[in-house]
Design an enzyme around this catalytic site. Structure first.
Site: not given
Length: 890
Positions: A331, A627, A631
């Site tokens: 990410d 996070d 996800d």
């Protein structure tokens, strides 16, 4: 259950939705209707997952072919009267199971964490009155009252919105707050572009509004993610796959060995019971009893080392898997970047470009290339301070970071103003706010009016393409400013324009139109969410180690590609793919393009899962970092999911196998290094165990085939397998880094546990040991010395060769002589313990009776040491040649 018409909520008119849900846009549902719908639709929460009992966790530790072999060996040993052998084997199996059960702990907590999103109070309208209820009691058709700071309790369609903004980073990955309105959006709009919707678990940062609940529980976007997370299959780790294959091989090898020995013995006329016991002894000797425990300890030690470096492992096997990683899907927001908006560039009306140093919300930094008494700069800084609703909170006693209150973009503006010497509180006191036009996503601007000493000062900030059209064309080169703005945008900067006007009070109803052509342009500001300082070096280290980082972000692809290029993730020829483009691609096209795609932008949860599976289909070992709630499915499905410990949600942590405590991408690289060390050390143990087991088997088999007495008694075989090996086997696990771990390629998914270079080393060590041991046995047998002494010396020589072999196994290329032996005090301690125990067996009368040994003359002890060292010198010659040839580690 009451059925409502199937609508695409974000694409339908609000009045259509109200009618479809049989509610009232003003009075809401009645109390009785809400109660009835609650019975039909259930509570607005996620179903609880079934708790996996501890006994099942414990029982699952025995599901291994290696354990099956040990169980069979224990049963046979009991049946043949060798209870001590059986007890030792069972104790090893039990300890292994206990360690595994304790380390693995409870089952995943993703569902529990997701349910926490609903544990809040919300304001609703029922029976025409405002009331506060628990979010779990929301039903479709309820009217939500919304305000800045609220957490959204369910998915809802906006009916009213006034300067409403929501932060959806946990759901979409978008780092900036998103403006919301009541306008319909296209049916195919991505989750991050549905401006008419608000979603469960997100937060409102500004404005107010009313919305009608359209989905609760598992029907919400968070609920759908929960379903994806719970149904995502967890792949078998490379270590588990190799051990399974290795165990199957051991089953076949042990059975073949048992049959061969039994057949040869019967052909020689040896009594069945005698040869059967010999065959069982060889079978037990062939099985490395210490491997399951060594493997568990290797992973546990790796886990502890990684914890000291900021990575908490939730599942032991993930330690080794991380070391085999070939792809990191990372990410962007908060992982590669700081998740702190920062103004980096200021452009003044005269075209001057001023660079702002520092990052984040800390005012540490300065403005470069400024002039003394710079009136133009001062005007710009004052404007962004006054036309601003945010505040900055200095670090308190135990904190180290400044915290923003309000919109991150506005907090970044305050930070750069502080760097330029403007004190927000003082300035706001001097120029108190008198009126305002809140930010409107339609016009992309906001304005505030301030007064002092009878003066009226209006300050405006917003999108350049909107604000510049209102500026006085006589006071600026409009084309040049537009060109500069576009240049900054191409650098992945979010660009704001700022202007002012005096003595023209704002009129909220008239909006910005009265100022058209009258505004004085004050400047442009470019800001970004900057990359972490250490990430670029970490990315370079990944690439050197054969690991390819790929950015998977909820941000725009231009921003993502610019950041990826800056960090070295994307090469000049690489491309970025957004959600719509990814959706349009077939699986075949996606797999064919993966090598060129460095950035996946604006992706949705199911797409992240698809990306992970696409890489896995190409036999890649995929680590997924993240996070947010969005996800979780990909974290669960990846070979190893890595969650952020500080900014990470409980959902992400629950779905991941590893949690990075400092949210630092560089920590992931260190964790990979530790993972490679674990696997490297585990291979050292495997090499040692088989080198020592095979030489015993061959020496005994040769004696049997050649018609000689057995060189070892059964109890001596047990002593060597359990005590001599046990004193030094696990100690190899404690070996430290050799220094080249991150210059090697990742371990291939299909690599055998014993590789070709390991087999070559195994062949050399075993053949040297067998020649030395069996040759010594034949010589001593022919010398006419008592057989008890021959057997004792042979028994001791086998132990000595194993002690030298543990030194051989410390490194595949570095010399055991030049390598600092004292560096691993565990091996030093193990060698001392092994020697001390063996001296007791040889030189104490009670142990002589138990182990059928006799004292060895001191001169013979020296001779045994010299002969046993032959395995060391043979391996030293091989290592010297390997270093000359530049051979890699086995």
């Amino acid at each position: 259950m009451q059925e409502f018409p199937s609508l695409i909520w974000h694409a339908a008119e609000s009045r259509t939705i109200v009618a479809a849900l049989e509610s009232d846009a003003h009075a809401g549902l009645s109390g009785s209707e809400a109660a009835e719908r609650l019975k039909q639709h259930g509570l607005n929460e996620l179903p609880k997952d079934k708790h996996k009992p501890m006994w099942r966790v414990f029982a699952s530790q025995f599901a291994s072919p290696l354990i099956y072999i040990l169980f069979v060996a224990a049963v046979i040993s009991f049946a043949m009267g060798h209870a001590s052998d059986a007890v030792v084997i069972l104790v090893v199996v039990l300890i292994n199971a206990l360690i595994g059960a304790v380390q693995e702990g409870r089952a995943e907590h993703s569902m529990t964490a997701l349910r926490k999103l609903s544990a809040l109070k919300v304001r609703v309208v029922r029976d025409g009155k405002e009331s506060i209820i628990e979010a779990r009691e929301l039903v479709p058709g309820d009217i939500l009252l919304l305000g800045a700071g609220d957490q959204v309790g369910a998915d809802a369609r906006l009916l009213e919105a006034a300067a409403l903004e929501a932060t959806e980073a946990e759901l979409t990955g978008e780092s900036l707050p998103v403006s919301k309105n009541t306008e319909v959006v296209p049916e195919d709009a991505g989750l991050g572009d549905r401006r008419s919707m608000i979603y469960s678990g997100t937060h409102l940062t500004a404005g107010r509004g009313r919305a009608m609940v359209v989905a609760t529980g598992l029907q919400t976007e968070v609920g759908k993610i929960a379903s994806l997370t719970s149904t995502a299959e967890e792949p078998q780790t490379p270590l588990e796959a190799r051990l399974k294959q290795f165990g199957n091989w051991l089953v076949v090898a042990s059975i073949v060995l048992f049959v061969l020995i039994l057949a040869f013995g019967l052909l020689r006329g040896i009594p069945f019971v005698t040869i059967f016991m010999v065959a069982i002894s060889q079978m037990v000797s062939m099985v490395p009893e210490g491997l399951p425990v060594a493997m568990t300890i290797a992973l546990a030690v790796g886990m502890q080392r990684m914890a000291r470096r900021g990575a908490i492992v939730r599942r032991l096997a993930a330690v080794e898997t991380l070391g085999s990683t070939s792809i990191i899907c990372s990410d962007k927001t908060g992982t590669l970047t700081k998740n702190e908006m920062t103004v980096t560039t200021l452009i003044l009306p005269d075209g001057r470009e001023i660079e702002a140093t520092g990052a984040g919300y800390s005012p540490e930094g300065e403005l470069l290339d400024t002039r003394e008494d710079d009136a133009a700069l001062r005007a710009l800084l004052e404007a962004i301070t006054l036309c601003n609703d945010a505040n900055l909170v200095p670090p308190e006693a135990e904190e180290t970071r400044w915290r923003p209150l309000g919109d991150p973009t506005e907090a970044a503006l305050l930070t750069v103003a502080l760097k330029g010497g403007v004190e927000p509180e003082t300035l706001r006191h001097e120029w108190p706010r008198q009126a305002e036009i809140p930010f409107d996503s339609a016009v992309k601007m906001m304005a505030t009016q301030h007064g002092r000493d009878g003066k009226c000062r209006v300050l405006i900030k917003g999108a350049p393409e909107k604000l510049l059209d209102l500026c006085d064309p006589e006071t600026l080169d409009l084309a040049q400013v537009h060109q500069t703005s576009e240049k900054l945008a191409k650098q992945a900067l979010r660009v704001l324009a700022v202007a002012e006007v005096y003595d023209m009070p704002l009129d909220e109803e008239a909006g910005f139109e009265p100022w058209s052509g009258r505004l004085r342009f004050l400047g442009l500001l470019g800001q970004m969410d900057p990359p972490r300082d250490e990430v670029k070096a970490a990315v370079a280290e990944c690439l050197a180690a054969g690991i390819r980082p790929v950015m998977v972000t909820g941000d725009h692809k231009a921003t993502g590609l610019a950041i990826a290029t800056e960090l070295g993730i994307a090469k000049p020829e690489d491309i970025a793919l957004d959600s719509a483009e990814l959706e349009a691609m077939s699986e075949a096209d996606l797999c064919a393009s993966l090598e060129r795609i460095s950035v996946f932008a604006r992706v949705q949860p199911a797409q992240k899962l698809r990306i992970v599976k696409a890489f896995q289909s190409q036999k890649q070992v995929v680590a997924m970092t993240g996070d947010g709630v969005n996800d979780a499915p990909a974290l669960a499905a990846a070979d190893v999911g890595v969650a952020m410990g500080i900014t990470g949600t409980e959902v992400a942590k629950g779905a991941a196998k590893i949690v990075i405590t400092d949210d630092n991408f560089a920590t992931i690289v260190k964790a990979i290094e530790e993972g490679r060390l674990v696997y490297q050390n585990l291979k050292k143990v495997v090499l040692f165990l088989f080198a020592t087991s095979i030489d015993e088997v061959l020496v005994l088999l040769l004696a049997l085939l050649c018609g000689y007495p057995l060189p070892l008694a059964a109890v001596q075989i047990l002593w060597i397998n359990i005590v001599t090996e046990g004193a030094v086997t696990v100690n190899l696990i404690m070996e430290g880094l050799e220094g080249d771990e991150m210059r090697r390629l990742p371990t291939p998914m299909n690599e055998q546990l014993i590789t070709r270079p390991m087999l070559q080393r195994l062949l050399l060590m075993v053949s040297t040991s067998v020649v030395a041991i069996f040759g010594f046995f034949l010589w001593r047998e022919a010398s006419g010395v008592p057989f008890a002494l021959v057997q004792t010396e042979t028994f001791t020589l086998i132990a000595v060769t194993q002690w030298f072999n543990v030194l051989n196994c410390r490194s595949a290329t570095q010399s055991s002589i030049s390598l600092d032996v004292l560096r691993n005090r565990w091996i030093v301690g193990g060698l001392i313990l092994g020697n001390a125990l063996h001296i007791l067996v040889i030189y104490t009368e009670p142990m002589n009776r138990i182990f059928h040994t006799v004292p060895i003359p001191l001169a013979d002890v020296v001779l045994l040491g010299l002969i046993g060292s032959s395995v060391l010198w043979a391996e030293e010659i091989r290592k010297w040649w390997a270093r000359r040839q530049g051979a890699g580690s086995a």
